[in-house]
Enzyme design. Structure first.
Site, mmCIF file in Angstrom:
data_model
loop_
_atom_site.group_PDB
_atom_site.id
_atom_site.type_symbol
_atom_site.label_atom_id
_atom_site.label_comp_id
_atom_site.label_asym_id
_atom_site.label_seq_id
_atom_site.Cartn_x
_atom_site.Cartn_y
_atom_site.Cartn_z
ATOM 1 N N LYS A 79 1.034 4.477 -0.536
ATOM 2 C CA LYS A 79 1.438 3.092 -0.304
ATOM 3 C C LYS A 79 0.201 2.274 0.035
ATOM 4 O O LYS A 79 -0.484 2.544 1.030
ATOM 5 C CB LYS A 79 2.444 2.992 0.827
ATOM 6 C CG LYS A 79 3.010 1.600 1.020
ATOM 7 C CD LYS A 79 4.065 1.576 2.096
ATOM 8 C CE LYS A 79 4.709 0.208 2.205
ATOM 9 N NZ LYS A 79 5.541 -0.124 1.058
ATOM 10 N N THR B 191 1.905 -1.852 -3.068
ATOM 11 C CA THR B 191 2.488 -1.080 -4.166
ATOM 12 C C THR B 191 2.591 0.383 -3.757
ATOM 13 O O THR B 191 1.722 0.901 -3.045
ATOM 14 C CB THR B 191 1.621 -1.200 -5.430
ATOM 15 O OG1 THR B 191 1.455 -2.582 -5.753
ATOM 16 C CG2 THR B 191 2.265 -0.485 -6.612
ATOM 17 N N VAL B 192 3.662 1.029 -4.208
ATOM 18 C CA VAL B 192 3.876 2.448 -3.928
ATOM 19 C C VAL B 192 3.679 3.224 -5.225
ATOM 20 O O VAL B 192 4.245 2.870 -6.268
ATOM 21 C CB VAL B 192 5.284 2.708 -3.352
ATOM 22 C CG1 VAL B 192 5.459 4.191 -3.051
ATOM 23 C CG2 VAL B 192 5.504 1.889 -2.098
ATOM 24 N N ASP C 208 10.784 -3.879 10.578
ATOM 25 C CA ASP C 208 11.369 -4.240 9.273
ATOM 26 C C ASP C 208 12.395 -3.189 8.844
ATOM 27 O O ASP C 208 12.337 -2.644 7.738
ATOM 28 C CB ASP C 208 10.279 -4.369 8.209
ATOM 29 C CG ASP C 208 10.778 -5.115 6.964
ATOM 30 O OD1 ASP C 208 11.734 -5.899 7.089
ATOM 31 O OD2 ASP C 208 10.206 -4.912 5.880
ATOM 32 N N GLY D 114 6.103 -4.424 -3.552
ATOM 33 C CA GLY D 114 6.750 -5.347 -2.645
ATOM 34 C C GLY D 114 5.744 -6.267 -2.017
ATOM 35 O O GLY D 114 4.573 -6.346 -2.432
#
Length: 658
Positions: free
Chosen positions: A378, A362-363, A476, A358
């Site tokens: 993450k 990155t995860v 968020d 995202g």
């Protein structure tokens, strides 16, 4: 080019196979009908009529034999040793009642001189029985007012006379109907015992309608046969079959014009069947393209991508099977070359696979070899434009928030295990939730029921309340950051990360977040506080209930404008069965003014908990099934940098237009 080197694609192969299976037999039949000449057609029709005449004769023979056998068996009964006795008469009456299914009308006994000794008949059939008896005991067929009568005589024992069984002729008339033939065909049963012949049953009323040559050959007593006859310029095809148990003959006939019309109609139907087969082959080829060829091509393209080839490279001359085999071989070699992935580590954590990417990083699915447990890793992009001193300050802030989140130990918050600073990006090791995000669930199911939304919202609000109590604002809150465990757990993830990235902004007139979830106060350049998380929670609940964003738009500017000035479509219009308390709570969460929203996440959790207890609700993880073309009515945009300086212009324009 040699024929052996020509390669056919999968779709032409499918089309050829369908044509061979479905079209080839029809074409063979069609060609056979085209070659069919008139003589062959006539011969075929004559064979059909021979079968029809012979079948009708057999059926009528069976009808007559059954009734004749009944008469003979009754005449030989010991009860009729004295035909005039009351016992004999009672015996005949009982039998007459039992013979109703055979159409028996009357039974009588006559003496050797032909005089009536006794008669019993079905009620209402006296006249027909009388007409049949008046003609004596000879002959099988008795015409009577258009209703034929069958008469069967059998001698009594010791010459005591005869028993006469009189039955209706309806079964014979039924057997003379040409049910299996063309509607122009006719069947007629003729009694040859009468000079010149006499019609017993059938579709003709007079033998004068038949060609004389046909009448002569039919009455001659020959065995089963067929012939052609001309009358009035018209050719008649006919077949005949005599009965074995009576002096009768069955004649089946049909004009040749009718037979030719049948053949013409058959040719047209065959042509129509060939056309329909072509359309069906085209439709099946389209289905094969959509569900077989295209997926195979997509799979081959994906394998080429995984193998490091271009999207169009390596095509095997249009042969999808060979292409798939080639790319699979390349993929195997590529995977063998990438086997060193097992040796990739982030800090002490082994990287297993990428789970997603995202705007924040990155995860990865990872493994902690020290504590022997799976983790989620993450990464957070901090390198590049940031100065070293600024980067250290941000990492210190992230560390403080990570420590605070790690101390939460709340069932509705994703547990944080570790924070490390890698050369290219910082990364957080956190709890790995086996399940899916709320965003994925909504993409599959489109929306949830109110009874599902209430416990879901309660869990999210509890997680936010626990973080807010420690001074942590999420910034968020959205479906992508709500994790749904297969075990029924509900956890909020990524606390403080959006705030950390927002703090790294070089432009003071931009904020970091997801358009559609950002509160109006942030878009106006204010602080995103705890009340901002509550508005984002309201957006999440609205989406879960309706499958659509409350602040809609096709572009980011439209979404921001609607967040500030647009009208939210009322929940009740979209969810008629929504509880009033839930509707009121979501409406308050979506209030643009901060002081009109609920006082805290804890208050929201308490209100939803009261609904859970009152309605006896419980969250159950239902992954649903993917539905093509569904998901959000307006697809959510990803987290990004959003400018705030132009919002004043938007607000000014909106005020001026109003």
């Amino acid at each position: 080019m040699k024929l052996s080197r020509i390669r056919f694609g999968l779709l032409p192969r499918v089309a050829l196979a369908l044509a061979a299976v479905g079209l080839l037999p029809l074409l063979m039949v069609s060609l056979g009908l085209v070659r069919l000449n008139r003589e062959a057609l006539y011969d075929q029709v004559l064979r059909t009529h021979i079968v029809a005449a012979h079948t009708a004769a057999d059926r009528i023979d069976a009808i007559l034999d059954t009734r004749a056998a009944l008469a003979r068996g009754t005449a030989g009964s010991p009860e009729l040793a004295d035909p005039g006795s009351p016992e004999a008469q009672a015996f005949l009456r009982r039998n007459l009642e039992q013979w109703g299914e055979l159409g028996a009308l009357a039974v009588a006994v006559v003496n050797p001189a032909g005089e009536l000794v006794f008669r019993a008949q079905v009620r209402g059939e006296g006249e027909r029985a009388e007409a049949a008896l008046r003609r004596g005991v000879t002959g099988l067929y008795v015409p009577w007012q258009g209703a034929p009568v069958l008469r069967f005589a059998a001698p009594l024992a010791l010459g005591a006379g005869s028993l006469v069984l009189i039955c209706g002729g309806a079964p014979v008339a039924e057997a003379a109907r040409p049910q299996e033939l063309d509607r122009e065909a006719q069947l007629v049963v003729i009694d040859r015992s009468v000079p010149g012949g006499r019609i017993v049953a059938g579709s003709l009323t007079s033998l004068a309608a038949l060609p004389r040559s046909l009448t002569a050959v039919a009455l001659s007593g020959k065995v089963v046969g067929a012939s052609r006859h001309t009358v009035g310029g018209q050719t008649i095809l006919a077949a005949y079959a005599p009965l074995a148990g009576a002096d009768w003959v069955v004649v089946s006939l049909q004009p040749t014009a009718s037979a030719e019309a049948v053949a013409t109609k058959l040719r047209w139907r065959t042509a129509g069947a060939v056309g329909a087969a072509l359309l069906l082959i085209a439709a099946l080829s389209a289905v094969a393209w959509a569900f077989l060829v295209r997926p195979i091509r997509a799979l081959a393209a994906a394998q080429r991508g995984l193998a490091g080839m271009g999207a169009g490279g390596g095509r095997a001359g249009g042969d999808e099977i060979a292409d798939l085999r080639q790319t699979f071989d390349l993929l195997q070699r590529s995977l063998a070359a990438r086997s060193t992935l097992d040796n990739v580590f982030l800090g002490r954590y082994q990287v297993i696979e990428a789970l997603g990417a995202g705007a924040m990083g990155t995860v990865f699915r990872g493994w902690d070899p020290r504590l022997r447990r799976p983790v989620a890793l993450k990464t957070i992009k901090l390198a590049g434009v940031l100065e070293e001193e600024r980067r250290k300050d941000l990492l210190a802030t992230l560390t403080r928030e990570a420590v605070t989140v790690a101390r939460l130990n709340h069932p509705n918050v994703v547990a944080v295990y570790d924070l490390e600073d890698a050369p290219e990006a910082a990364f957080i090791a956190m709890e790995l939730v086996d399940g899916m995000t709320l965003e994925t669930l909504l993409g599959r199911r489109h929306k949830l029921t109110p009874d599902e939304v209430i416990p879901l919202g309660m869990a999210i609000a509890r997680g936010l309340a626990a973080a807010h109590a420690q001074g942590i604002v999420h910034r968020d809150v959205k479906p992508a950051n709500v994790l749904l465990g297969a075990d029924g757990s509900i956890k909020v993830s990524d606390f403080g990360i959006a705030g950390l990235l927002a703090a790294s902004a070089e432009d003071a007139d931009t904020i970091f977040g997801t358009p559609g979830y950002l509160p109006p106060e942030s878009l106006r350049g204010g602080m995103h506080g705890k009340a901002g998380d509550l508005l984002s929670l309201g957006v999440v609940l609205y989406i879960c209930l309706t499958g659509a964003m409350p602040f809609r738009g096709t572009e980011v500017g439209d979404i921001l404008r609607n967040t500030l000035f647009g009208q939210v479509r009322p929940l009740r219009r979209q969810v008629p069965d929504i509880p009033t308390e839930l509707e009121s709570l979501v409406d308050h969460l979506l209030e643009r003014e901060v002081d009109r929203r609920p006082s805290s996440a804890e208050a929201v959790a308490a209100e939803l908990e009261s609904l859970v207890l009152a309605r006896g609700l419980r969250w159950r993880f239902d992954p649903g099934t993917a539905a093509a073309g569904r998901g959000y009515a307006t697809e959510p945009v990803k987290a990004q940098w959003v400018p705030t300086t132009r919002l004043d212009v938007l607000e000014h324009r909106a005020a001026r237009s109003s």
